[in-house]
Motif scaffolding. Sequence first.
Motif, PDB file in Angstrom:
ATOM      1  N   ALA A 136       0.843  -1.194   0.000  1.00 20.79           N
ATOM      2  CA  ALA A 136       0.000   0.000   0.000  1.00 20.79           C
ATOM      3  C   ALA A 136       0.877   1.243   0.000  1.00 20.79           C
ATOM      4  O   ALA A 136       1.824   1.342   0.777  1.00 20.79           O
ATOM      5  CB  ALA A 136      -0.910   0.006   1.216  1.00 20.79           C
ATOM      6  N   THR A 137       0.546   2.172  -0.885  1.00 21.08           N
ATOM      7  CA  THR A 137       1.204   3.474  -0.895  1.00 21.08           C
ATOM      8  C   THR A 137       0.135   4.541  -0.733  1.00 21.08           C
ATOM      9  O   THR A 137      -0.976   4.401  -1.250  1.00 21.08           O
ATOM     10  CB  THR A 137       1.971   3.718  -2.207  1.00 21.08           C
ATOM     11  OG1 THR A 137       1.080   3.524  -3.317  1.00 21.08           O
ATOM     12  CG2 THR A 137       3.150   2.762  -2.333  1.00 21.08           C
ATOM     13  N   GLN A 138       0.461   5.600  -0.008  1.00 19.70           N
ATOM     14  CA  GLN A 138      -0.538   6.627   0.280  1.00 19.70           C
ATOM     15  C   GLN A 138      -0.727   7.540  -0.924  1.00 19.70           C
ATOM     16  O   GLN A 138       0.229   8.023  -1.518  1.00 19.70           O
ATOM     17  CB  GLN A 138      -0.144   7.449   1.506  1.00 19.70           C
ATOM     18  CG  GLN A 138      -1.284   8.292   2.046  1.00 19.70           C
ATOM     19  CD  GLN A 138      -1.133   8.617   3.516  1.00 19.70           C
ATOM     20  OE1 GLN A 138      -0.036   8.539   4.056  1.00 19.70           O
ATOM     21  NE2 GLN A 138      -2.216   8.980   4.170  1.00 19.70           N
ATOM     22  N   GLN A 139      -2.015   7.743  -1.280  1.00 18.71           N
ATOM     23  CA  GLN A 139      -2.397   8.613  -2.385  1.00 18.71           C
ATOM     24  C   GLN A 139      -3.398   9.629  -1.839  1.00 18.71           C
ATOM     25  O   GLN A 139      -4.596   9.369  -1.833  1.00 18.71           O
ATOM     26  CB  GLN A 139      -3.020   7.811  -3.528  1.00 18.71           C
ATOM     27  CG  GLN A 139      -2.191   6.647  -4.015  1.00 18.71           C
ATOM     28  CD  GLN A 139      -1.043   7.097  -4.879  1.00 18.71           C
ATOM     29  OE1 GLN A 139      -1.185   8.002  -5.699  1.00 18.71           O
ATOM     30  NE2 GLN A 139       0.106   6.462  -4.719  1.00 18.71           N
ATOM     31  N   GLY A 140      -2.915  10.760  -1.354  1.00 20.06           N
ATOM     32  CA  GLY A 140      -3.809  11.740  -0.734  1.00 20.06           C
ATOM     33  C   GLY A 140      -4.333  11.196   0.585  1.00 20.06           C
ATOM     34  O   GLY A 140      -3.575  10.810   1.457  1.00 20.06           O
ATOM     35  N   VAL A 141      -5.681  11.139   0.708  1.00 21.69           N
ATOM     36  CA  VAL A 141      -6.271  10.632   1.950  1.00 21.69           C
ATOM     37  C   VAL A 141      -6.522   9.133   1.894  1.00 21.69           C
ATOM     38  O   VAL A 141      -6.942   8.532   2.881  1.00 21.69           O
ATOM     39  CB  VAL A 141      -7.612  11.360   2.241  1.00 21.69           C
ATOM     40  CG1 VAL A 141      -7.373  12.827   2.474  1.00 21.69           C
ATOM     41  CG2 VAL A 141      -8.611  11.150   1.090  1.00 21.69           C
ATOM     42  N   GLU A 142      -6.284   8.506   0.752  1.00 22.06           N
ATOM     43  CA  GLU A 142      -6.520   7.079   0.594  1.00 22.06           C
ATOM     44  C   GLU A 142      -5.207   6.345   0.371  1.00 22.06           C
ATOM     45  O   GLU A 142      -4.159   6.947   0.163  1.00 22.06           O
ATOM     46  CB  GLU A 142      -7.463   6.793  -0.590  1.00 22.06           C
ATOM     47  CG  GLU A 142      -8.907   7.102  -0.334  1.00 22.06           C
ATOM     48  CD  GLU A 142      -9.795   6.612  -1.468  1.00 22.06           C
ATOM     49  OE1 GLU A 142     -10.961   6.294  -1.181  1.00 22.06           O
ATOM     50  OE2 GLU A 142      -9.334   6.559  -2.610  1.00 22.06           O
ATOM     51  N   TRP A 143      -5.317   5.019   0.414  1.00 23.71           N
ATOM     52  CA  TRP A 143      -4.172   4.166   0.121  1.00 23.71           C
ATOM     53  C   TRP A 143      -4.453   3.404  -1.165  1.00 23.71           C
ATOM     54  O   TRP A 143      -5.571   2.952  -1.409  1.00 23.71           O
ATOM     55  CB  TRP A 143      -3.937   3.185   1.262  1.00 23.71           C
ATOM     56  CG  TRP A 143      -3.459   3.848   2.520  1.00 23.71           C
ATOM     57  CD1 TRP A 143      -4.226   4.467   3.459  1.00 23.71           C
ATOM     58  CD2 TRP A 143      -2.103   3.993   2.941  1.00 23.71           C
ATOM     59  NE1 TRP A 143      -3.438   4.989   4.457  1.00 23.71           N
ATOM     60  CE2 TRP A 143      -2.124   4.706   4.174  1.00 23.71           C
ATOM     61  CE3 TRP A 143      -0.873   3.588   2.430  1.00 23.71           C
ATOM     62  CZ2 TRP A 143      -0.969   5.017   4.881  1.00 23.71           C
ATOM     63  CZ3 TRP A 143       0.284   3.881   3.135  1.00 23.71           C
ATOM     64  CH2 TRP A 143       0.233   4.595   4.337  1.00 23.71           C
ATOM     65  N   LEU A 144      -3.434   3.270  -1.982  1.00 29.86           N
ATOM     66  CA  LEU A 144      -3.546   2.510  -3.221  1.00 29.86           C
ATOM     67  C   LEU A 144      -2.891   1.156  -3.006  1.00 29.86           C
ATOM     68  O   LEU A 144      -1.726   1.070  -2.602  1.00 29.86           O
ATOM     69  CB  LEU A 144      -2.858   3.248  -4.374  1.00 29.86           C
ATOM     70  CG  LEU A 144      -2.879   2.536  -5.729  1.00 29.86           C
ATOM     71  CD1 LEU A 144      -4.310   2.389  -6.245  1.00 29.86           C
ATOM     72  CD2 LEU A 144      -2.017   3.283  -6.751  1.00 29.86           C
TER      73      LEU A 144
END
Length: 300
Positions: A136-144
């Motif tokens: 998981a990598t953080q993308q703004g307020v979500e995780w991808l």
Amino acid sequence: MQVSKSLPSIALAQEEDSVEDGSDSVVARRLHDFFSEQGLPRHKHASQLAVILGLSRSGAFRKFQDASFSASDLQTLAQHFQVDISALLSAEPALAVPRIEGEVQPARVLVGSMALACTATLGALLQAGEHCELVATQQGVEWLIQPFATNTGTALRRRVLQLVITPSQRALPRIAVLEDSRDLAANMKEAFEASGFRVELFGSAAELAQRAADAPFDAYLMDWWLNGQTASQVLQTIRRAQPSVPMLLTTGAIAAGHAGEADIVHVATALRIPVVEKPFRLALVISQVRQLLEQAAANR
């Protein structure tokens, strides 16, 4: 008096203890095994059954003795213990679901070209030389969430310990296609339906107008020039009835000399309709219709 008060409890204890020598029914034996797996001592099985099924203790005892368990009894037991009925009757012990320790976060996981909403339980940061199937990598307020091999960036990656995807349930968007070329119409129908749409084809503006009045569509894809007439009237009719519905206008009439560019621009501007010239790539048209639907949904 003291002796008379103690007699019922003594009799009950003897009754419950005698369950040890109860029925040889497979169902009764399996339910005894299941209760034992839940940590209940054997002599308490009838008491517990009485509580769950709303019976007297003697009535629960007789159920074990006679193996008189109905489908409704089994369903009630399964709901009480939050298991499938098969777990009550299986010869295999019920396995406890292991508890996964981690931080639960909203995320999106890539499945092909789709990013599906999910809930991810994240572990520690992945260190150099370590591997995890999903990261998981953080993308703004979500995780991808991506497979380890796919994520080749330099962003910090966390282990994905558990992933829960709840697919959205919705009706497929209904698309009306107004096109007098049968071959092109058939190709458009096939391509749109393969991309997750329901498509109805129309060869005349009058037919489409009637159908849209009875059952409005989610989006409209219409040819400007139809058998010597323009689609101007039906475009205006539908726009009045559905002020914000996505509409896309296609035309090859300008190049063919059947229509003036100024006429198309005037109608398209007044009714807020994008125009696509033929020949067009179906993938791009489908993408544009999808974007228009997403914009309409966001503005509701």
